[in-house]
Design a protein around this motif. Structure first.
Motif, short mmCIF file in Angstrom:
data_model
loop_
_atom_site.label_atom_id
_atom_site.label_comp_id
_atom_site.label_asym_id
_atom_site.label_seq_id
_atom_site.Cartn_x
_atom_site.Cartn_y
_atom_site.Cartn_z
N UNK A 102 -38.35 6.38 -10.07
CA UNK A 102 -39.45 5.61 -9.51
C UNK A 102 -40.03 4.68 -10.57
N UNK A 103 -40.39 5.28 -11.68
CA UNK A 103 -40.91 4.50 -12.80
C UNK A 103 -40.96 5.40 -14.03
N UNK A 104 -41.13 4.78 -15.18
CA UNK A 104 -41.31 5.51 -16.43
C UNK A 104 -42.66 5.12 -17.03
N UNK A 114 -22.32 17.56 0.29
CA UNK A 114 -21.73 18.42 1.32
C UNK A 114 -22.06 17.96 2.73
N UNK A 115 -23.12 17.18 2.86
CA UNK A 115 -23.61 16.84 4.19
C UNK A 115 -23.26 15.40 4.56
N UNK A 116 -23.12 15.11 5.86
CA UNK A 116 -22.87 13.73 6.29
C UNK A 116 -24.10 12.86 6.07
N UNK A 117 -23.92 11.57 6.18
CA UNK A 117 -25.02 10.64 5.90
C UNK A 117 -26.17 10.77 6.88
N UNK A 118 -25.90 11.30 8.09
CA UNK A 118 -26.98 11.44 9.07
C UNK A 118 -27.67 12.80 9.00
N UNK A 119 -27.33 13.61 8.00
CA UNK A 119 -28.05 14.87 7.80
C UNK A 119 -29.47 14.54 7.33
N UNK A 120 -30.48 15.29 7.77
CA UNK A 120 -31.86 14.98 7.39
C UNK A 120 -32.08 14.84 5.89
N UNK A 121 -31.38 15.64 5.09
CA UNK A 121 -31.54 15.54 3.65
C UNK A 121 -31.14 14.15 3.16
N UNK A 122 -30.00 13.66 3.63
CA UNK A 122 -29.54 12.35 3.19
C UNK A 122 -30.35 11.22 3.82
N UNK A 123 -30.85 11.43 5.02
CA UNK A 123 -31.69 10.41 5.64
C UNK A 123 -33.00 10.23 4.88
N UNK A 124 -33.63 11.34 4.50
CA UNK A 124 -34.88 11.24 3.74
C UNK A 124 -34.61 10.67 2.35
N UNK A 125 -33.49 11.03 1.76
CA UNK A 125 -33.12 10.50 0.46
C UNK A 125 -32.99 8.97 0.53
N UNK A 126 -32.31 8.50 1.57
CA UNK A 126 -32.16 7.05 1.74
C UNK A 126 -33.52 6.38 1.96
N UNK A 127 -34.42 7.09 2.64
CA UNK A 127 -35.77 6.55 2.86
C UNK A 127 -36.52 6.42 1.54
N UNK A 129 -38.37 2.54 -3.43
CA UNK A 129 -38.43 2.42 -4.89
C UNK A 129 -39.22 1.18 -5.26
N UNK A 130 -40.23 1.31 -6.11
CA UNK A 130 -41.03 0.13 -6.51
C UNK A 130 -40.16 -0.93 -7.18
N UNK A 131 -40.46 -2.17 -6.92
CA UNK A 131 -39.71 -3.27 -7.55
C UNK A 131 -40.01 -3.34 -9.04
#
Length: 345
Positions: free
Chosen positions: A197-199, A325-338, A343-345
């Motif tokens: 996110x930032x340092x 281990x999980x497909x891209x539409x698994x909730x874990x990966x969906x929240x990760x993509x969110x 991510x701040x510019x």
């Protein structure tokens, strides 16, 4: 199953042992075990009833049933009344059964949670207090999809010192928080996926007059300053990194605290004169008078002039092998993509 069919099972077969188990044992329920634990913890059927939100008569009935059944099975009851107003006595058999009940219920709850997690029907996110807004922004992207799919999002408060342990033990699936890392180094988290996110660095909040401490200080100055420090957490990790595990003997510690808010109130009260190390972000907030607890305190810039050079990495963390281990539409990966979208510019 008929008697002849039972004889076909080997003597050591687990099913054979269960088929011959006492009906008295098999009639024991998880609810009864939970009640037994509550009585053990509170030492009273009345207090256990309050904890469980039940009538005392209901709790006492379950304890009476357990006493009767296990006296038949083991030779003594589990709980013995000591008289009006006195704590109950837990017998040795009761002690053993309470320990077994704890293990049984914990393993069942953990296993059910693990099944739900793998199927994507539940997701647990650990977050520090200051990362709640970041989680809320990421949640906005997936909320409708999660509700439509009936995915349960659990949010738990996590402290910096527990981030890696909670992830490794699978108590949480994703963590939003801050960790200490060598300045400028991007690696060191091979077992985890990281969204950086930032340092940032640190600052000081102080009630010392300016003739004792000017607008800037360095980490090399810290041994000469009276400090208000947390007993553990992010700041303690910085201090261990700079001054070693015995840093308390290297520094002038005016007070130890459990919460930053308490430390700010302590300095503001004037009961202690000194400095409190905080994150640079919190320092900015305090400088803008956005913290009630920090009003009246000065913010001092803290430069890192000591080896090893350390900095704070604010980000999102997950187990690397798990996401793969999980497909891209698994909730874990969906929240990760969110999170990645936020991510701040």
């Amino acid at each position: 199953m008929s008697a002849s069919a039972q004889l076909l099972l080997p003597a050591g077969n687990p099913l054979s042992r269960l088929l011959h188990a006492s009906p008295v044992l098999l009639d024991t329920t998880f609810d009864q075990l939970r009640t037994l634990i509550a009585v053990y913890e509170t030492k009273s059927a009345l207090r256990a009833a309050r904890v469980l939100g039940r009538e005392q008569s209901s709790v006492q009935k379950q304890i009476d049933t357990l006493n009767r059944n296990f006296k038949q099975l083991c030779g003594e009851p589990l709980v013995v009344k000591q008289g009006r107003g006195k704590d109950v006595l837990i017998t040795p058999t009761g002690e053993a059964l309470v320990a077994l009940a704890r293990t049984t219920l914990r393993e069942w709850l953990d296993s059910i949670h693990e099944c739900r997690r793998k199927l994507g029907t539940t997701l647990t996110v650990g977050t520090t207090r200051f990362m709640l807004d970041s989680l809320a922004k990421a949640w906005h992207h997936v909320a409708d999809d999660f509700r439509r799919r009936d995915v349960e999002l659990k949010v738990v408060h996590i402290r910096t010192k527990d981030i890696w342990r909670k992830l490794a033990s699978k108590e949480v699936d994703i963590v939003c928080g801050s960790v200490v890392t060598p300045a400028g180094r991007s690696g060191g988290f091979e077992e985890f996926d990281v969204i950086e996110w930032r340092r940032g660095g640190l600052a000081l909040l102080t009630n010392l007059p300016e003739h004792r401490l000017g607008p800037r200080a360095a980490t090399g100055d810290l041994p000469e300053l009276p400090l208000v420090v947390p007993s553990d957490g992010l700041i303690a990790e910085f201090l261990r990194g700079w001054f070693g595990p015995d840093y308390r003997n290297e520094l002038d510690i005016a007070a130890e605290i459990d919460e930053i808010q308490y430390g700010m109130s302590l300095l503001r009260s004037g009961l202690v004169e000194g400095c409190m190390i905080v994150t640079s972000g919190l320092g900015v907030v305090a400088a803008n008078n956005e913290l009630r607890e920090g009003s009246g305190l000065r913010v001092v810039e803290l430069a890192d002039d000591r080896e090893p050079r350390l900095e704070r990495l604010v980000g999102v963390f997950a187990r690397k092998e798990e996401r793969a281990k999980f497909p891209t539409d698994h909730p874990l990966n969906l929240l990760w993509a969110a999170f990645q979208r936020e991510v701040p510019d």
